[in-house]
Design a protein around this motif. Structure first.
Motif, short mmCIF file in Angstrom:
data_model
loop_
_atom_site.label_atom_id
_atom_site.label_comp_id
_atom_site.label_asym_id
_atom_site.label_seq_id
_atom_site.Cartn_x
_atom_site.Cartn_y
_atom_site.Cartn_z
N ASP A 171 0.84 -1.19 0.00
CA ASP A 171 0.00 0.00 0.00
C ASP A 171 0.89 1.25 0.00
O ASP A 171 2.00 1.24 0.54
N ARG A 183 4.63 6.37 -4.32
CA ARG A 183 3.35 5.84 -4.80
C ARG A 183 2.27 6.69 -4.16
O ARG A 183 2.33 6.96 -2.95
N SER A 220 -4.29 8.63 -5.58
CA SER A 220 -4.62 8.11 -6.91
C SER A 220 -4.20 6.65 -7.00
O SER A 220 -3.74 6.06 -6.04
N TYR A 221 -4.34 6.08 -8.21
CA TYR A 221 -3.85 4.72 -8.42
C TYR A 221 -2.46 4.74 -9.01
O TYR A 221 -1.88 3.71 -9.32
N ARG A 260 -10.82 8.79 -3.19
CA ARG A 260 -11.00 7.38 -2.76
C ARG A 260 -12.26 7.16 -1.93
O ARG A 260 -12.42 6.09 -1.32
N GLU A 298 -14.20 3.91 -2.68
CA GLU A 298 -13.47 2.69 -2.28
C GLU A 298 -13.40 2.55 -0.76
O GLU A 298 -13.37 1.44 -0.25
N LYS A 302 -7.32 8.43 -13.41
CA LYS A 302 -6.36 7.59 -12.65
C LYS A 302 -6.52 7.84 -11.15
O LYS A 302 -5.55 7.79 -10.39
N GLY A 303 -7.73 8.21 -10.74
CA GLY A 303 -7.98 8.42 -9.32
C GLY A 303 -7.46 9.75 -8.79
O GLY A 303 -7.47 9.96 -7.58
N ASN A 308 3.68 2.93 -13.58
CA ASN A 308 2.22 2.85 -13.49
C ASN A 308 1.71 1.47 -13.92
O ASN A 308 0.75 0.95 -13.36
N LEU A 355 1.87 -0.72 -11.20
CA LEU A 355 0.82 -0.42 -10.22
C LEU A 355 -0.57 -0.82 -10.73
O LEU A 355 -1.58 -0.53 -10.09
N LEU A 404 -1.98 0.02 -13.81
CA LEU A 404 -2.66 0.91 -14.76
C LEU A 404 -2.46 0.41 -16.18
O LEU A 404 -1.39 -0.08 -16.54
N ASP A 414 -7.02 3.32 -18.47
CA ASP A 414 -6.92 4.38 -17.46
C ASP A 414 -6.51 5.73 -18.06
O ASP A 414 -6.57 6.74 -17.38
#
Ligand code: SF4
Length: 774
Positions: free
Chosen positions: A69, A99, A103-104, A465, A468, A484-485, A621, A624, A626, A630
């Protein structure tokens, strides 16, 4: 793999001494164990990715464990000053990279003020921090001395008080003999829309850097001691004069940025009908927020380390405060209202009427400050239904003190307000707060609640977020203005400007204009001069702002240029293509880099380096999770037309958008999933990790459309390669686990003993289905 093992493995490839005369060290800081070490990056990293943002990506690529995370302390927070930071006019900047918890995608945020130049002049190019400190910590760096200081006494303090307390405790003055990157309460409380503050207003804003720093229990990084003056070569000084003149003689700098700062952009966007309003339900708003309405409260301008521009408009609404700086600076500037020339003459004679926020003559610390930028005017004006400059000024000052990113926080509130408007949330969600558009009192209160994660502030703090994290129902996603969040950064609604739209969709950190915005798409003189426009972007770009034709060419050129700008530490406002075609460009940067690093480099080399940086970011990305899907835009822009202005009726046509995106991928060298093609990936990997094995697949697999994948994490044998393949292609496990797919290594089929079959950098591997039976 543990972060410490990764650091160990990386350090084995780094050097113990500088590789060019002005190179600073990489300082690795284990906050948990209170250990540090210094290393120097290899010359090929500079030649491939430069410093700042570029080398930060190199470091992250080697240290990222993508399964973790973002707020896991084993995910490092990396700071990098630009290669030219402090050595070239307006090169004041550095990036925080990690990170993103919001976002993602990757977190990568640029900031200026004094911190980056201080880091550099104390001998460091990068600081890599990981591990959770056993107690709240202030990292104090003074040349070779690095100390871990108990910061418990600073916990609970916001931006201004933190800086004041550090100044008091260490007998120093920020900007004079101290620079401080710190978090406020929002970062301590892991608000995903919190940034890292670098001054009264300067912020590393995007992606939730404040929360990331808070997760390490790091309150601040203090660079202590007046920085050394850098000895400058004659050639560097001479070229700096040329660069300085280019900046200060450019019209938009002279007439707008130096006088009123970025809020000058509000009017052209309003006149065009491209101003994101009420969470982009509308695209026009009141002229009360035109920059001249802020004149009565503008006492002057501030600036970053040795910058000749000083674009940062101050504000003072207290009785003692003086205003009038830049008054009428924009009067008659036709470029400031290019789609309605009559608007250029409109003058607002706003008076200083503010008597405290409750109108009772009581003032407090939030009635004075630094800013706002255009982003804050847009996000805390039209986006949430406010139209009074005094409201925007005060909220700006509160955001700065609480350490909140005005783009994500404003968007998060605008999103909540639309959900309230549509009845998707109600008082049971908001704790009784009335989220009607323009409800100033509630908005001010909500900012403090967000920083503390109190009541409904906890939902705003969850930023993009919120679904989620279970705060909103799934249908809320239909109204989330994010890619991409990450919520959109600039206030422009880009349904008209197709180059802006493409840029926002493909930007590697999410929906953000600072990565690639083709600002000059609304400059009529450039659009009318086809030859000049072609030369500017290196290819044919349609002169029509709302056309899709050739916009990929302009975005590609801007993205390369701006990535290099971040890697050398140049402020975007003074970089060619962002505000003007006459500002310093890659040739200027190349001249200074050649002198400073003793390695000749030219503008073409730098353009390629810009693309390499983007390539590495796209590979990050990809790791991660993506994919090409995205690189898109919010649903609203595809389905709802804008209803006002000279481009009434515009929206994004899905088919034309996808075609434009495909052309962009092809031009960039990306495969259909939006990642560097295998040949380019292999070249990037050779520098990034020092290892690359090409794996040929029997057919296209999810994530590997070109039937080819490069494994760039060192693997020792075929068994480890199989594990690495599964990791890189999580959507293709069924195929990869097919027992009938054998490995062929350098043309030799491996029929048994996969764990004994060693692999080396450069090997060629193929997965081949074997036909059983007979
Ligand atoms: S132009 Fe403004 S933001 Fe950029 S370096 Fe200068 S003062 Fe800082």
């Amino acid at each position: 793999m543990d972060i410490r093992d990764k650091v160990e493995r990386l350090c084995a490839r780094l050097h113990d001494a500088p590789q060019h005369p002005t190179q600073g060290a990489v300082l690795f800081v284990d906050l948990e164990r209170r250990e540090t070490r210094r290393k120097y990056l290899p010359g090929e990293v500079l030649q491939t990715f430069l410093g700042g943002r570029g080398a930060n990506m190199y470091l992250l690529y080697n240290l990222l464990e993508e399964e973790r995370d973002a707020l896991d302390p084993e995910i490092p927070l990396i700071f990098g000053a630009g290669t030219l930071t402090g050595d070239m006019p307006s090169a004041t900047r550095g990036n925080f990279t990690s990170r993103s918890p919001d976002s993602y995608a990757i977190l990568d945020s640029s900031g200026g003020d004094y911190f980056p130049a201080f880091v550099k002049r104390h001998g460091y190019d990068h600081i890599v921090m990981y591990g959770r400190a056993p107690e709240w910590t202030l990292l104090r760096i003074a040349h070779e001395t690095v100390e871990f200081i108990d910061a418990t006494r600073y916990v609970g303090l916001d931006n201004l008080d933190t800086a004041a307390a550090v100044e008091r405790d260490f007998g120093c003055t920020e900007r004079k003999d101290m620079a401080l990157a710190r978090i406020a309460t929002s970062g301590e409380n892991l608000a995903l829309c919190s940034g890292i503050m670098g001054g009264i207003k300067a912020i590393w804003a995007r992606g939730g850097g404040g929360a990331k720093m808070g997760s390490l229990r790091l309150k601040g990084i203090m660079i202590h001691g007046k920085p050394d003056e850098a000895p400058m070569a004659k050639a560097l000084k001479e070229q700096n004069k040329v660069i300085g003149r280019k900046i200060t003689s450019t019209s938009v700098i002279k007439n707008a940025l130096k006088k009123v700062g970025t809020p000058f952009l509000y009017k052209p966007s309003r006149v065009l009908g491209a101003l994101g309003t009420m969470n982009n339900q509308n695209t026009s708003w009141h002229e009360t927020l035109d920059a001249d309405n802020f004149d009565p409260y503008r006492p002057g301008m501030d600036g970053c380390f040795k910058c000749p521009v000083h674009c940062r408009n101050l504000n003072d609404m207290t009785p003692e405060g003086k205003g009038g700086w830049g008054s009428a600076a924009l009067k008659g500037l036709t470029g400031n209202a290019s789609y309605d020339k009559a608007q250029a003459e409109i003058e607002h004679a706003r008076q200083r009427t503010y008597k405290g926020i409750n109108g009772d003559g009581v003032f407090d610390k939030y009635d004075k400050g630094d800013g706002p930028e255009y982003v804050t005017v847009g996000k805390f004006g039209p986006m949430i239904g406010l139209s009074e400059p005094e409201h925007v000024l005060r909220l700006n000052n509160i955001l700065n003190d609480l350490g909140l990113d005005s783009a994500s926080t404003g968007s998060s509130i605008a999103w909540a307000m639309e959900l309230w408007q549509r009845g998707i949330i109600d008082a049971s969600h908001t704790g009784g707060l009335d989220l009607s558009w323009g409800n100033y009192e509630v908005i001010e209160k909500l900012l403090f609640m967000t920083a503390k994660r109190e009541g409904f502030g906890d939902t705003i703090a969850d930023s993009a977020r919120a679904v989620e994290r279970g705060k909103y129902p799934t249908e809320a996603l239909d109204y989330r203005m994010a890619v991409k969040g990450l919520f959109q950064s600039d206030p422009h609604d880009s349904r008209i400007l197709k180059a802006f739209a493409l840029g926002l969709s493909v930007a590697t950190r999410g929906m953000d204009h600072l990565r690639n915005r083709v600002t000059l798409e609304i400059n009529a003189r450039i659009n009318d001069d086809a030859a000049f426009k072609t030369e500017l972007y290196g290819g044919t770009v349609s002169p029509q702002p709302n056309s899709y034709e050739g916009k990929e060419v302009a975005v590609r050129r801007c993205e390369n240029t701006f990535a290099v700008g971040d890697a050398v530490g140049m402020c975007r406002f003074n970089t060619k293509l962002f505000n003007s075609p006459t500002l310093p460009d890659l040739s200027d940067f190349a001249a200074q880099l050649s002198t400073l690093t003793d390695r000749p480099v030219d503008a073409t080399d730098l353009d390629a380096i810009g693309r390499n940086i983007i390539g590495l970011e796209r590979l990050l990305n990809f790791r991660l999770g993506l994919r090409a899907r995205d690189d898109t835009l919010p649903r609203r822009w595809f389905e709802e037309s804008i209803e006002v202005g000279p481009f009434k009726g515009e929206k994004i046509d899905r088919e034309q958008f996808e075609a434009m995106k495909s052309r962009f991928y092809k031009l960039t060298g990306l495969n259909a999933e939006g990642v560097p093609n295998a040949e380019w990936h292999e070249r990037l990997a050779r520098v990034a990790t020092g290892f690359a094995v090409q794996v040929e697949l029997p057919r296209p697999l999810p994530g590997a459309p070109e039937k080819m994948l490069v494994i760039d994490e060192p693997v020792g044998n075929v068994t480890a390669l199989r594990t690495a393949l599964r990791r890189r292609l999580p959507d293709a496990h069924a195929e990869l686990d097919d027992a009938s797919w054998n490995m062929v290594v350098n043309d030799r089929m491996v029929l048994s003993g996969e764990s004994d079959t060693l692999l080396h950098d450069g090997d060629r591997v193929a997965l081949v289905p074997i036909i059983a039976g007979g």
